[in-house]
Design a protein around this motif. Structure first.
Motif, PDB file in Angstrom:
ATOM      1  N   ARG A 101      18.120  58.455 -16.632  1.00  0.00           N
ATOM      2  CA  ARG A 101      18.570  59.458 -15.666  1.00  0.00           C
ATOM      3  C   ARG A 101      17.621  60.636 -15.682  1.00  0.00           C
ATOM      4  N   ARG A 102      17.659  61.420 -14.642  1.00  0.00           N
ATOM      5  CA  ARG A 102      16.842  62.635 -14.575  1.00  0.00           C
ATOM      6  C   ARG A 102      17.505  63.616 -13.620  1.00  0.00           C
ATOM      7  N   GLN A 103      17.023  64.828 -13.641  1.00  0.00           N
ATOM      8  CA  GLN A 103      17.511  65.829 -12.711  1.00  0.00           C
ATOM      9  C   GLN A 103      16.757  65.727 -11.380  1.00  0.00           C
ATOM     10  N   TYR A 104      17.444  66.034 -10.302  1.00  0.00           N
ATOM     11  CA  TYR A 104      16.816  66.102  -8.984  1.00  0.00           C
ATOM     12  C   TYR A 104      16.726  67.573  -8.592  1.00  0.00           C
ATOM     13  N   HIS A 107      12.563  58.078  -2.349  1.00  0.00           N
ATOM     14  CA  HIS A 107      13.085  58.587  -3.619  1.00  0.00           C
ATOM     15  C   HIS A 107      12.073  59.443  -4.356  1.00  0.00           C
ATOM     16  N   PHE A 108      10.774  59.233  -4.099  1.00  0.00           N
ATOM     17  CA  PHE A 108       9.742  60.047  -4.751  1.00  0.00           C
ATOM     18  C   PHE A 108       9.813  61.499  -4.295  1.00  0.00           C
ATOM     19  N   MET A 109      10.442  61.739  -3.150  1.00  0.00           N
ATOM     20  CA  MET A 109      10.675  63.091  -2.646  1.00  0.00           C
ATOM     21  C   MET A 109      12.134  63.507  -2.856  1.00  0.00           C
ATOM     22  N   GLU A 110      12.874  62.642  -3.566  1.00  0.00           N
ATOM     23  CA  GLU A 110      14.307  62.854  -3.780  1.00  0.00           C
ATOM     24  C   GLU A 110      15.044  62.959  -2.445  1.00  0.00           C
ATOM     25  N   ASP A 154      22.311  68.128 -11.300  1.00  0.00           N
ATOM     26  CA  ASP A 154      23.630  67.735 -11.812  1.00  0.00           C
ATOM     27  C   ASP A 154      24.373  66.825 -10.839  1.00  0.00           C
ATOM     28  N   ARG A 155      23.603  66.065 -10.057  1.00  0.00           N
ATOM     29  CA  ARG A 155      24.161  65.109  -9.083  1.00  0.00           C
ATOM     30  C   ARG A 155      24.929  65.792  -7.956  1.00  0.00           C
ATOM     31  N   LEU A 156      24.712  67.081  -7.766  1.00  0.00           N
ATOM     32  CA  LEU A 156      25.341  67.800  -6.658  1.00  0.00           C
ATOM     33  C   LEU A 156      24.382  67.763  -5.465  1.00  0.00           C
ATOM     34  N   HIS A 157      24.242  66.571  -4.906  1.00  0.00           N
ATOM     35  CA  HIS A 157      23.271  66.345  -3.847  1.00  0.00           C
ATOM     36  C   HIS A 157      23.720  66.989  -2.531  1.00  0.00           C
TER      37      HIS A 157
END
Length: 212
Positions: A7-10, A99-102, A189-192
């Motif tokens: 996992r990682r942060q976005y 996904h590389f740009m989120e 924190d997955r708050l996309h």
């Protein structure tokens, strides 16, 4: 490391109400240009999802060849699995996995066959070897060996070495006319940030924020 632990942060960017445009295609073009400018391979690659008569979905990667307010265009062999499925159910979904740009974009709509003139214009713009490959491959059909496919390709290459190929009637394009387009921007924190555009009966688009 367990897959579940990856996992990682976005945190590259955000998507706010102020960033939205009246027409989703305007925002899509901005995002597509951003993807192209990164220099990554195949920035126009998209997942195309169709459904067969048993309700079984299938997906594959296809290259976007045009986009306008009328829709998203791609080309294929008309005997392929996706074309056969679209012939009985033209509901379709596209997904752009940047996904590389989120970022990612999801499109829902209906596929419409392009005209013969549109098909010819694009087919004749392709490199000649790509035109020959369209004739050599009966897309999605079984073949015993790759060598057989290559033999067919080279035979056609010799046959048409000094003349143009006619536009095949088994090959053509689709325009995906969207009624829903979602833009997703990764957040910490997955708050996309997610905004979904829906086409209204009056022809205008309405956007709403979705919970992540």
């Amino acid at each position: 490391m367990a897959i579940s632990d990856i996992r990682r942060q976005y945190s590259l960017s955000s998507l706010k109400e102020a960033d939205l445009t009246d027409h989703p295609i305007t925002l899509f073009r901005q995002w597509l240009e951003d993807a192209i400018n990164t220099g990554i391979p195949d920035p126009t690659a998209m997942t195309v999802a169709t459904v067969d008569t048993d309700g079984q979905p299938s997906q594959r990667i296809v290259l976007l060849k045009d986009v306008s307010e009328s829709g998203f265009v791609f080309y294929t062999n008309l005997g392929s699995r996706k074309a056969r499925e679209l012939s009985v159910n033209n509901r379709i979904s596209l997904h752009f996995p940047w996904h590389f740009m989120e970022r990612q974009v999801r499109v829902c709509g209906k596929a419409q066959r392009l005209s013969a003139a549109e098909n010819a214009r694009y087919f004749l713009s392709r490199p000649k070897d790509s035109q020959i490959a369209a004739y050599a491959s009966k897309q999605s059909q079984p073949i015993s060996t790759r060598e057989l496919l290559m033999t067919q390709f080279h035979q056609l290459k010799q046959k048409f070495a000094n003349r143009e190929l006619p536009v095949p009637d088994f090959w053509g394009g689709y325009r995906v006319v969207p009624h829903q387009i979602e833009f997703w921007q990764g957040g910490e924190d997955r708050l996309h940030d997610r905004f979904e555009y829906n086409l209204q009966d009056n022809g205008l688009w309405q956007a709403q924020r979705l919970m992540p």
